[in-house]
Motif scaffolding. Structure first.
Motif, PDB file in Angstrom:
ATOM      1  N   ASP A 114       0.837  -1.208   0.000  1.00 24.98           N
ATOM      2  CA  ASP A 114       0.000   0.000   0.000  1.00 24.98           C
ATOM      3  C   ASP A 114       0.871   1.257   0.000  1.00 24.98           C
ATOM      4  OD1 ASP A 114      -2.225  -1.590   0.016  1.00 24.98           O
ATOM      5  OD2 ASP A 114      -2.652  -1.356   2.154  1.00 24.98           O
ATOM      6  N   LYS A 115       1.935   1.225   0.809  1.00 23.94           N
ATOM      7  CA  LYS A 115       2.858   2.363   0.871  1.00 23.94           C
ATOM      8  C   LYS A 115       3.519   2.581  -0.483  1.00 23.94           C
ATOM      9  CE  LYS A 115       7.159   3.983   2.933  1.00 23.94           C
ATOM     10  NZ  LYS A 115       8.309   3.689   3.812  1.00 23.94           N
TER      11      LYS A 115
ATOM     12  N   ALA B 119      13.209  16.314  -4.391  1.00 24.32           N
ATOM     13  CA  ALA B 119      12.138  15.501  -3.805  1.00 24.32           C
ATOM     14  C   ALA B 119      11.854  14.275  -4.672  1.00 24.32           C
ATOM     15  CB  ALA B 119      10.871  16.343  -3.639  1.00 24.32           C
ATOM     16  N   CYS B 120      11.839  14.454  -5.998  1.00 22.99           N
ATOM     17  CA  CYS B 120      11.623  13.323  -6.921  1.00 22.99           C
ATOM     18  C   CYS B 120      12.713  12.268  -6.759  1.00 22.99           C
ATOM     19  CB  CYS B 120      11.604  13.822  -8.369  1.00 22.99           C
ATOM     20  SG  CYS B 120      10.067  14.651  -8.843  1.00 22.99           S
ATOM     21  N   GLN B 121      13.954  12.731  -6.616  1.00 17.93           N
ATOM     22  CA  GLN B 121      15.080  11.796  -6.455  1.00 17.93           C
ATOM     23  C   GLN B 121      14.932  11.000  -5.152  1.00 17.93           C
ATOM     24  OE1 GLN B 121      18.987  13.703  -6.298  1.00 17.93           O
ATOM     25  NE2 GLN B 121      19.778  11.972  -5.154  1.00 17.93           N
ATOM     26  N   LEU B 122      14.590  11.704  -4.066  1.00 10.79           N
ATOM     27  CA  LEU B 122      14.426  11.031  -2.767  1.00 10.79           C
ATOM     28  C   LEU B 122      13.245  10.067  -2.787  1.00 10.79           C
ATOM     29  CD1 LEU B 122      15.058  14.125  -0.451  1.00 10.79           C
ATOM     30  CD2 LEU B 122      16.582  12.160  -0.734  1.00 10.79           C
TER      31      LEU B 122
ATOM     32  N   LYS C 297      12.492  20.865   6.038  1.00 14.05           N
ATOM     33  CA  LYS C 297      12.141  19.512   5.594  1.00 14.05           C
ATOM     34  C   LYS C 297      10.660  19.251   5.825  1.00 14.05           C
ATOM     35  CE  LYS C 297      16.650  17.332   6.244  1.00 14.05           C
ATOM     36  NZ  LYS C 297      17.419  16.313   7.007  1.00 14.05           N
ATOM     37  N   GLU C 298      10.083  18.486   4.907  1.00  9.74           N
ATOM     38  CA  GLU C 298       8.688  18.061   5.052  1.00  9.74           C
ATOM     39  C   GLU C 298       8.636  16.552   4.879  1.00  9.74           C
ATOM     40  OE1 GLU C 298       4.366  18.476   2.810  1.00  9.74           O
ATOM     41  OE2 GLU C 298       5.963  19.881   2.320  1.00  9.74           O
ATOM     42  N   ASN C 299       7.900  15.881   5.754  1.00 11.79           N
ATOM     43  CA  ASN C 299       7.824  14.425   5.699  1.00 11.79           C
ATOM     44  C   ASN C 299       6.648  13.991   4.820  1.00 11.79           C
ATOM     45  OD1 ASN C 299       7.008  11.613   6.617  1.00 11.79           O
ATOM     46  ND2 ASN C 299       8.892  11.890   7.760  1.00 11.79           N
TER      47      ASN C 299
ATOM     48  N   VAL D 237       9.415  10.064   3.864  1.00  6.24           N
ATOM     49  CA  VAL D 237      10.539  10.628   3.097  1.00  6.24           C
ATOM     50  C   VAL D 237      10.665  12.107   3.457  1.00  6.24           C
ATOM     51  CG1 VAL D 237      11.523  11.031   0.808  1.00  6.24           C
ATOM     52  CG2 VAL D 237      10.054   9.046   1.194  1.00  6.24           C
ATOM     53  N   ASN D 238      11.848  12.513   3.930  1.00  4.56           N
ATOM     54  CA  ASN D 238      12.082  13.920   4.265  1.00  4.56           C
ATOM     55  C   ASN D 238      12.503  14.691   3.015  1.00  4.56           C
ATOM     56  OD1 ASN D 238      11.530  13.882   7.077  1.00  4.56           O
ATOM     57  ND2 ASN D 238      13.505  12.912   7.463  1.00  4.56           N
TER      58      ASN D 238
END
Length: 208
Positions: A31-32, A150-153, A94-96, A100-101
């Motif tokens: 699901d994640k 963010a896309c890379q992380l 940072k935003e979770n 993913v931060n």
């Protein structure tokens, strides 16, 4: 493939509980993974649209600069851009998102500063246009850097989650299921053997 264990009822109960936990973990991770991919695809679309916009505006600014340089002496161009006219502050937070931060870049400009670092009388309209375009583009360029990171992380997290899902789906869960079948079969065999022995003993007692 099976897990090496003693074929006992206690071990069978333990493995069945472990199998339930593994299947629950697999579902949660799946699901994640699905949610991560959905968010990642949204971010990729956003990144593509913003990158095209930034590249289009950059091309326009460079074109204006090229025209300005053809109309102005090189030393005037260099002197015009030598002294910065404004100060900006950048704060990276940072935003979770789904564990993913991802970075969040905030920009603030010093108020009351003139946009142009030179007297307008000494430069061409093309130079003014290029400066104005690049100044307006700074927040977009920072936003683009933020989204691309963010896309890379997110991609890294998707790959990590995919490996964990596959390890459960194709390795651990099949091993547990095979081992449970093996123990169940062994226990059944032992039970049949015990029953046969008891029957033989009973016959011997009856005959005696």
């Amino acid at each position: 493939m099976e897990i090496r264990v003693n074929p006992t009822r206690m071990e069978l109960t333990r493995l069945k509980k472990r199998l339930v936990t593994a299947k629950r973990g697999h579902k949660l991770l799946k699901d994640k993974q699905d949610e991560l991919i959905k968010k990642f695809m949204d971010m990729v679309k956003q990144n593509k649209a913003l990158r095209e916009e930034v590249e289009r505006e950059l091309a326009g600014a460079f074109k204006s600069f090229t025209m300005a340089r053809s109309q102005m002496p090189a030393n005037v161009v260099e002197e015009s851009l030598m002294i910065p006219s404004a100060r900006v502050s950048i704060d990276v937070k940072k935003e979770n998102i789904m564990s993913v931060n991802v970075p969040r870049i905030e920009i603030s400009r010093e108020e009351g500063k003139n946009l142009f670092p030179y007297g307008l009388a000494s430069t061409s309209a093309e130079m003014d246009s290029a400066i104005r375009t690049l100044s307006a583009m700074l927040p977009k360029m920072l936003k683009l850097a933020e989204i691309e990171k963010a896309c890379q992380l997110m991609a890294d997290e998707i790959e990590k989650t995919r490996r964990r899902v596959n390890a459960l789906e194709y390795v651990l869960i099949p091993q547990l299921e095979n081992t449970i079948k093996y123990i169940t079969m062994k226990l059944d065999e032992n039970e049949r053997s015990s029953r046969t022995r008891l029957m033989k003993i009973k016959e011997m007692v009856m005959q005696g």
